[in-house]
Design a protein around this motif. Structure first.
Motif, PDB file in Angstrom:
ATOM      1  N   HIS A  57      10.853 -28.697  33.132  1.00 15.42           N
ATOM      2  CA  HIS A  57      10.494 -29.708  34.117  1.00 15.42           C
ATOM      3  C   HIS A  57      10.656 -29.051  35.490  1.00 15.42           C
ATOM      4  CE1 HIS A  57      10.832 -33.038  31.121  1.00 15.42           C
ATOM      5  NE2 HIS A  57      11.665 -32.180  30.572  1.00 15.42           N
ATOM      6  N   HIS A  58       9.546 -28.870  36.198  1.00 11.82           N
ATOM      7  CA  HIS A  58       9.585 -28.205  37.499  1.00 11.82           C
ATOM      8  C   HIS A  58       9.847 -29.201  38.615  1.00 11.82           C
ATOM      9  CE1 HIS A  58       8.252 -24.358  35.922  1.00 11.82           C
ATOM     10  NE2 HIS A  58       7.395 -25.025  35.173  1.00 11.82           N
ATOM     11  N   GLU A  59      10.359 -28.696  39.706  1.00  8.78           N
ATOM     12  CA  GLU A  59      10.720 -29.485  40.884  1.00  8.78           C
ATOM     13  C   GLU A  59       9.589 -30.406  41.319  1.00  8.78           C
ATOM     14  OE1 GLU A  59      11.624 -28.570  45.579  1.00  8.78           O
ATOM     15  OE2 GLU A  59      10.556 -27.115  44.379  1.00  8.78           O
ATOM     16  N   GLY A  60       9.887 -31.694  41.396  1.00  4.71           N
ATOM     17  CA  GLY A  60       8.947 -32.655  41.941  1.00  4.71           C
ATOM     18  C   GLY A  60       7.722 -32.949  41.102  1.00  4.71           C
ATOM     19  N   PHE A  97      20.421 -30.294  27.996  1.00  2.00           N
ATOM     20  CA  PHE A  97      19.757 -30.066  29.267  1.00  2.00           C
ATOM     21  C   PHE A  97      20.484 -28.973  30.037  1.00  2.00           C
ATOM     22  CE2 PHE A  97      18.531 -34.331  28.148  1.00  2.00           C
ATOM     23  CZ  PHE A  97      17.207 -34.389  28.526  1.00  2.00           C
ATOM     24  N   ILE A  98      19.696 -28.104  30.658  1.00  2.00           N
ATOM     25  CA  ILE A  98      20.219 -27.094  31.584  1.00  2.00           C
ATOM     26  C   ILE A  98      19.472 -27.345  32.886  1.00  2.00           C
ATOM     27  CG2 ILE A  98      20.387 -24.642  32.128  1.00  2.00           C
ATOM     28  CD1 ILE A  98      20.376 -24.119  29.091  1.00  2.00           C
ATOM     29  N   SER A  99      20.213 -27.582  33.958  1.00  2.00           N
ATOM     30  CA  SER A  99      19.529 -27.948  35.195  1.00  2.00           C
ATOM     31  C   SER A  99      19.942 -27.084  36.370  1.00  2.00           C
ATOM     32  CB  SER A  99      19.789 -29.412  35.524  1.00  2.00           C
ATOM     33  OG  SER A  99      21.140 -29.628  35.813  1.00  2.00           O
ATOM     34  N   SER A 100      19.020 -27.012  37.332  1.00  2.00           N
ATOM     35  CA  SER A 100      19.274 -26.384  38.620  1.00  2.00           C
ATOM     36  C   SER A 100      18.626 -27.275  39.674  1.00  2.00           C
ATOM     37  CB  SER A 100      18.669 -24.974  38.656  1.00  2.00           C
ATOM     38  OG  SER A 100      17.259 -25.053  38.768  1.00  2.00           O
ATOM     39  N   ASP A 101      18.672 -26.879  40.921  1.00  2.00           N
ATOM     40  CA  ASP A 101      18.059 -27.675  41.975  1.00  2.00           C
ATOM     41  C   ASP A 101      16.535 -27.698  41.879  1.00  2.00           C
ATOM     42  OD1 ASP A 101      20.510 -28.271  43.047  1.00  2.00           O
ATOM     43  OD2 ASP A 101      20.434 -26.659  44.535  1.00  2.00           O
ATOM     44  N   MET A 102      15.939 -26.655  41.317  1.00  2.00           N
ATOM     45  CA  MET A 102      14.484 -26.519  41.318  1.00  2.00           C
ATOM     46  C   MET A 102      13.805 -26.867  40.003  1.00  2.00           C
ATOM     47  SD  MET A 102      13.846 -25.608  44.291  1.00  2.00           S
ATOM     48  CE  MET A 102      14.221 -24.655  45.709  1.00  2.00           C
TER      49      MET A 102
END
Length: 83
Positions: free
Chosen positions: A32-35, A8-13
């Motif tokens: 996987h997009h924010e929200g 997994f590579i993640s950011s806030d968004m």
């Protein structure tokens, strides 16, 4: 049967799920997009990782980050312009 593993590579968004075959080959890259509950497969990212083209992979990630940065700036400026 050996299940594929992932990274997994993640950011806030958004975050990326890189699904690997037991051999280590890239099977899929899911965004996987924010929200949002749904996810999208991204063949462009699968292809550049399969080729070992990490410069292209990095450029693609920077593109995602810049899109989210532009959207965040628009939301922020809209909030500041309200009375």
């Amino acid at each position: 049967m050996v299940e594929p593993s992932g990274v997994f590579i993640s950011s806030d968004m958004f975050y990326l799920e890189i699904v690997l075959e037991p051999t280590g080959a890239v099977k899929d890259v899911k965004i996987h997009h924010e929200g949002k509950m749904e996810q999208q497969s991204c063949t462009e990212l699968v292809n550049c990782l399969s080729r070992g083209d990490f410069a292209d992979f990095t450029a693609q990630l920077e593109g995602f980050a810049s899109i989210y940065q532009l959207n965040a700036e628009k939301k922020l400026s809209a909030k500041h312009s309200l009375p």
